[in-house]
Write a protein that holds these residues in place. Structure first.
Motif, PDB file in Angstrom:
ATOM      1  N   TRP A   1       0.834  -1.208   0.000  1.00  0.00           N
ATOM      2  CA  TRP A   1       0.000   0.000   0.000  1.00  0.00           C
ATOM      3  C   TRP A   1       0.863   1.250   0.000  1.00  0.00           C
ATOM      4  O   TRP A   1       0.587   2.204  -0.732  1.00  0.00           O
ATOM      5  CB  TRP A   1      -0.921   0.001   1.216  1.00  0.00           C
ATOM      6  N   LEU A   2       1.906   1.250   0.830  1.00  0.00           N
ATOM      7  CA  LEU A   2       2.810   2.397   0.855  1.00  0.00           C
ATOM      8  C   LEU A   2       3.492   2.593  -0.494  1.00  0.00           C
ATOM      9  O   LEU A   2       3.626   3.718  -0.984  1.00  0.00           O
ATOM     10  CB  LEU A   2       3.858   2.198   1.958  1.00  0.00           C
ATOM     11  N   ALA A   3       3.920   1.489  -1.097  1.00  0.00           N
ATOM     12  CA  ALA A   3       4.556   1.579  -2.417  1.00  0.00           C
ATOM     13  C   ALA A   3       3.565   2.080  -3.467  1.00  0.00           C
ATOM     14  O   ALA A   3       3.927   2.855  -4.363  1.00  0.00           O
ATOM     15  CB  ALA A   3       5.110   0.216  -2.815  1.00  0.00           C
TER      16      ALA A   3
ATOM     17  N   SER B   1       8.260   6.778   0.375  1.00  0.00           N
ATOM     18  CA  SER B   1       9.380   5.931  -0.037  1.00  0.00           C
ATOM     19  C   SER B   1      10.144   5.410   1.174  1.00  0.00           C
ATOM     20  O   SER B   1      10.477   4.216   1.257  1.00  0.00           O
ATOM     21  CB  SER B   1      10.327   6.711  -0.948  1.00  0.00           C
ATOM     22  N   LEU B   2      10.440   6.294   2.108  1.00  0.00           N
ATOM     23  CA  LEU B   2      11.172   5.890   3.313  1.00  0.00           C
ATOM     24  C   LEU B   2      10.379   4.868   4.112  1.00  0.00           C
ATOM     25  O   LEU B   2      10.928   3.845   4.561  1.00  0.00           O
ATOM     26  CB  LEU B   2      11.465   7.126   4.171  1.00  0.00           C
ATOM     27  N   LEU B   3       9.086   5.105   4.292  1.00  0.00           N
ATOM     28  CA  LEU B   3       8.256   4.199   5.085  1.00  0.00           C
ATOM     29  C   LEU B   3       8.041   2.868   4.366  1.00  0.00           C
ATOM     30  O   LEU B   3       8.037   1.804   5.001  1.00  0.00           O
ATOM     31  CB  LEU B   3       6.914   4.857   5.398  1.00  0.00           C
ATOM     32  N   ALA B   4       7.865   2.919   3.049  1.00  0.00           N
ATOM     33  CA  ALA B   4       7.686   1.679   2.285  1.00  0.00           C
ATOM     34  C   ALA B   4       8.922   0.803   2.374  1.00  0.00           C
ATOM     35  O   ALA B   4       8.834  -0.425   2.544  1.00  0.00           O
ATOM     36  CB  ALA B   4       7.364   1.999   0.832  1.00  0.00           C
ATOM     37  N   CYS B   5      10.090   1.414   2.259  1.00  0.00           N
ATOM     38  CA  CYS B   5      11.334   0.651   2.342  1.00  0.00           C
ATOM     39  C   CYS B   5      11.512   0.065   3.737  1.00  0.00           C
ATOM     40  O   CYS B   5      11.909  -1.092   3.888  1.00  0.00           O
ATOM     41  CB  CYS B   5      12.514   1.540   1.973  1.00  0.00           C
TER      42      CYS B   5
ATOM     43  N   ALA C   1       9.245  -2.866   4.099  1.00  0.00           N
ATOM     44  CA  ALA C   1       9.763  -3.993   3.314  1.00  0.00           C
ATOM     45  C   ALA C   1      10.916  -4.674   4.033  1.00  0.00           C
ATOM     46  O   ALA C   1      11.041  -5.908   4.011  1.00  0.00           O
ATOM     47  CB  ALA C   1      10.200  -3.519   1.933  1.00  0.00           C
ATOM     48  N   LEU C   2      11.771  -3.891   4.679  1.00  0.00           N
ATOM     49  CA  LEU C   2      12.876  -4.473   5.444  1.00  0.00           C
ATOM     50  C   LEU C   2      12.344  -5.273   6.624  1.00  0.00           C
ATOM     51  O   LEU C   2      12.897  -6.325   6.976  1.00  0.00           O
ATOM     52  CB  LEU C   2      13.813  -3.364   5.927  1.00  0.00           C
ATOM     53  N   GLY C   3      11.275  -4.801   7.241  1.00  0.00           N
ATOM     54  CA  GLY C   3      10.655  -5.550   8.322  1.00  0.00           C
ATOM     55  C   GLY C   3      10.090  -6.878   7.836  1.00  0.00           C
ATOM     56  O   GLY C   3      10.199  -7.905   8.512  1.00  0.00           O
ATOM     57  N   VAL C   4       9.486  -6.864   6.658  1.00  0.00           N
ATOM     58  CA  VAL C   4       8.977  -8.109   6.066  1.00  0.00           C
ATOM     59  C   VAL C   4      10.129  -9.068   5.796  1.00  0.00           C
ATOM     60  O   VAL C   4      10.037 -10.281   6.072  1.00  0.00           O
ATOM     61  CB  VAL C   4       8.200  -7.807   4.769  1.00  0.00           C
ATOM     62  N   LEU C   5      11.228  -8.546   5.267  1.00  0.00           N
ATOM     63  CA  LEU C   5      12.403  -9.376   5.008  1.00  0.00           C
ATOM     64  C   LEU C   5      12.899 -10.027   6.295  1.00  0.00           C
ATOM     65  O   LEU C   5      13.221 -11.227   6.306  1.00  0.00           O
ATOM     66  CB  LEU C   5      13.512  -8.519   4.400  1.00  0.00           C
TER      67      LEU C   5
END
Length: 276
Positions: free
Chosen positions: A199-201, A218-222, A225-229
């Motif tokens: 959603w953020l992306a 962009s900062l929040l989406a990244c 995503a790092l948290g998902v990783l």
């Protein structure tokens, strides 16, 4: 639309702050008072900066707020890892403890730290809520939610939990870990986290935001995503932990390559995955 630079910045800050926490926590305990004292001053300055930039909507303001929130988060993590703010219980789990008793004991090992995080979130919210620049509070809440999700996964059980990298003063935490091929919470948590990142992306490609908004998303989406990783690293071990070998190489008792789950266990977004 420039989203590459915010992504690179978020990844760098995640990588560097993780390594810095690992490095400082691996030094002699006599150094803790100095490193934690310096970090405390930085955290206080970061909170003041969040208030100062609360109504600023330049692109640089998004980076500043994002960084300030990560600094405050890092202070909380260092307070835990160095033993200043942990919990009321500092002993291993009771033998054969199960169910609610195990949950109560595990909660007791981190309750003071959790309260400190709550107070930090409240302070950031008071400084920024309702303002034009709320990147700081959303960054901190993202870190908190993803760390809480990881903590639940560790409590319920995951296969790639590495406890040999716990600081000596927190070694008792390993008794609260559970290793299982899968737990029922993980699919739910990783799906919701992935949807949030998507959603953020998606907001980046609507073409309706200002440069400040694009940078913020962009900062929040990244970060999400790092948290998902890091969630997936609990189940799919990868050699990405070598990225932090510079911060772990001088730790006593460590030998051989650093695994992904080991190095990411104390990352800012995961929040000491192997330890909570």
């Amino acid at each position: 639309m420039d989203i590459g630079l915010p992504f690179l910045f978020a990844i760098f800050l995640w990588w560097f702050s993780t390594g810095a926490i690992l490095y400082l926590d691996g030094l002699n305990r006599a150094t803790f008072r100095y490193s934690f004292g310096a970090t405390s001053l930085l955290a206080a300055a970061a909170l003041a900066i969040l208030w100062w930039t609360r109504d600023a909507t330049e692109v640089s303001s998004a980076y500043i707020a994002f960084t300030a929130a990560v600094v405050i988060w890092g202070w909380n993590e260092m307070a835990f890892l160095m033993g200043y703010l942990t919990g009321t219980r500092r002993i291993p789990a009771s033998e054969r403890s199960q169910g609610f008793k195990r949950f109560r004991e595990a909660t007791g090992t981190i309750i003071i730290h959790e309260i400190a995080i709550l107070i930090s979130a409240a302070a950031i919210a008071l400084a920024t809520w309702g303002s034009a620049n709320m990147v700081g509070i959303w960054t901190f809440l993202t870190l908190w939610v993803m760390r809480l999700s990881t903590k639940i996964n560790i409590f319920l059980g995951a296969p790639n939990i590495t406890d040999e990298f716990l600081p000596a003063n927190l070694a008792y935490l390993s008794s609260y870990f559970r290793r299982r091929p899968m737990n029922g919470f993980f699919p739910f948590a990783v799906t919701l986290s992935t949807l949030a990142a998507a959603w953020l992306a998606h907001q980046l490609f609507l073409g309706q935001g200002t440069s400040f908004q694009v940078t913020s998303y962009s900062l929040l989406a990244c970060l999400m995503a790092l948290g998902v990783l890091e969630h997936w690293l609990l189940y799919v071990p990868l050699p990405t932990g070598r990225l932090w070998s510079w911060s772990l190489k001088d730790r006593p008792g460590l030998s051989g390559p650093v695994t992904a789950t080991a190095a990411s266990s104390e990352s800012p977004s995961g929040g000491m995955k192997a330890g909570r």
